[in-house]
Scaffold this motif. Structure first.
Motif, PDB file in Angstrom:
ATOM      1  N   PRO A 102      41.494  14.217  39.474  1.00 51.13           N
ATOM      2  CA  PRO A 102      40.624  13.156  39.688  1.00 51.13           C
ATOM      3  C   PRO A 102      40.798  12.000  38.868  1.00 51.13           C
ATOM      4  CG  PRO A 102      39.539  15.092  38.855  1.00 51.13           C
ATOM      5  CD  PRO A 102      41.039  15.454  38.616  1.00 51.13           C
ATOM      6  N   ASP A 103      41.028  12.179  37.566  1.00 48.75           N
ATOM      7  CA  ASP A 103      40.969  10.903  36.539  1.00 48.75           C
ATOM      8  C   ASP A 103      41.946   9.945  37.003  1.00 48.75           C
ATOM      9  OD1 ASP A 103      42.681  13.281  35.961  1.00 48.75           O
ATOM     10  OD2 ASP A 103      43.268  11.998  34.156  1.00 48.75           O
ATOM     11  N   LEU A 104      42.926  10.335  38.027  1.00 48.65           N
ATOM     12  CA  LEU A 104      43.942   9.316  38.381  1.00 48.65           C
ATOM     13  C   LEU A 104      43.775   8.563  39.601  1.00 48.65           C
ATOM     14  CD1 LEU A 104      47.204  11.389  37.250  1.00 48.65           C
ATOM     15  CD2 LEU A 104      45.969   9.271  35.977  1.00 48.65           C
ATOM     16  N   GLY A 105      42.618   8.824  40.211  1.00 56.44           N
ATOM     17  CA  GLY A 105      42.362   8.249  41.652  1.00 56.44           C
ATOM     18  C   GLY A 105      43.351   8.698  42.549  1.00 56.44           C
ATOM     19  N   SER A 106      43.525   7.630  43.715  1.00 56.41           N
ATOM     20  CA  SER A 106      44.537   8.105  44.793  1.00 56.41           C
ATOM     21  C   SER A 106      45.666   7.348  44.351  1.00 56.41           C
ATOM     22  CB  SER A 106      43.820   7.109  45.868  1.00 56.41           C
ATOM     23  OG  SER A 106      44.833   7.482  47.016  1.00 56.41           O
ATOM     24  N   TRP A 107      46.524   8.128  43.508  1.00 55.51           N
ATOM     25  CA  TRP A 107      47.794   7.855  42.821  1.00 55.51           C
ATOM     26  C   TRP A 107      48.947   8.548  43.679  1.00 55.51           C
ATOM     27  CZ3 TRP A 107      50.993  10.894  39.602  1.00 55.51           C
ATOM     28  CH2 TRP A 107      50.371  12.249  39.712  1.00 55.51           C
ATOM     29  N   VAL A 108      49.093   9.186  44.541  1.00 54.16           N
ATOM     30  CA  VAL A 108      50.136   9.616  45.215  1.00 54.16           C
ATOM     31  C   VAL A 108      50.080   9.568  46.706  1.00 54.16           C
ATOM     32  CG1 VAL A 108      50.985  12.125  45.917  1.00 54.16           C
ATOM     33  CG2 VAL A 108      49.569  11.917  43.977  1.00 54.16           C
ATOM     34  N   VAL A 109      51.339   8.905  47.288  1.00 51.33           N
ATOM     35  CA  VAL A 109      51.474   8.528  48.529  1.00 51.33           C
ATOM     36  C   VAL A 109      52.554   9.338  49.101  1.00 51.33           C
ATOM     37  CG1 VAL A 109      50.642   6.033  48.200  1.00 51.33           C
ATOM     38  CG2 VAL A 109      53.152   6.637  47.918  1.00 51.33           C
TER      39      VAL A 109
END
Length: 180
Positions: free
Chosen positions: A18-25
């Motif tokens: 959760p500390d990286l936010g929406s970082w995967v696509v």
């Protein structure tokens, strides 16, 4: 279902980092498509195969009838990060940690619609040779990058109701050709 599995993997990575936010696509990584945004981890489905070891599972009884056993799938993914090399190493380390800590996603960890279709999703880091990696990047038409390769086993894919593939074998017949 394949799209749901891919989306479940993305959601799982997001929930564990959760500390990286929406970082995967999700991205094809094909040269025909625009590159993913900078500072994003790209999850790319490379192949869909039937699981080798479960291909010849015996028929199962469903509602008093025998049907082919549900198909077990093996999905192959490439995971890479688009950003500075040092950050790519750090982000790929996070991916390894997530899937090493939770390699099996049970029905309770999957979205409801997917959990109704499959028993579990198992994620395994795959060893690849330099030749395999080069072939993948060549096919994609992109320069090689630091990447992880994962195999994801999905169990099961049930038959569609009322179509060929279910029923009981009523008779076996073997005809031998005569010899002169």
């Amino acid at each position: 279902m394949i799209n749901e599995v891919t989306r479940a993997l993305v959601a799982h990575l997001h929930s564990r980092t959760p500390d990286l936010g929406s970082w995967v696509v999700v991205h094809s990584l094909s040269a025909a498509d625009a590159a993913p945004a900078k500072d994003k981890l790209a999850l790319c489905l490379l192949a869909v195969d039937e699981h080798d070891h479960l291909r010849n599972s015996p028929p199962v009884e469903v509602a008093g009838r025998l049907q082919r056993a549900p198909m077990q799938l093996r999905l192959s993914y490439l995971v890479t990060y688009f950003g500075p090399h040092d950050e790519a190493m750090a982000r790929l380390t996070r991916v390894i940690a997530v899937f090493h800590t939770t390699p099996v996603l049970g029905q309770d960890e999957l979205p409801l619609t997917l959990g109704e279709q499959v028993e579990r999703v198992t994620v395994r880091l795959r060893n690849t040779t330099a030749d395999e990696r080069n072939q993948v990047w060549s096919v994609l038409g992109r320069p090689g990058r630091l990447a992880l390769f994962y195999t994801v086993d999905v169990a099961p894919v049930r038959l569609l109701p009322g179509l060929d593939g279910d029923g009981r074998v009523l008779a076996h017949r073997i005809d031998l050709a005569g010899t002169p």
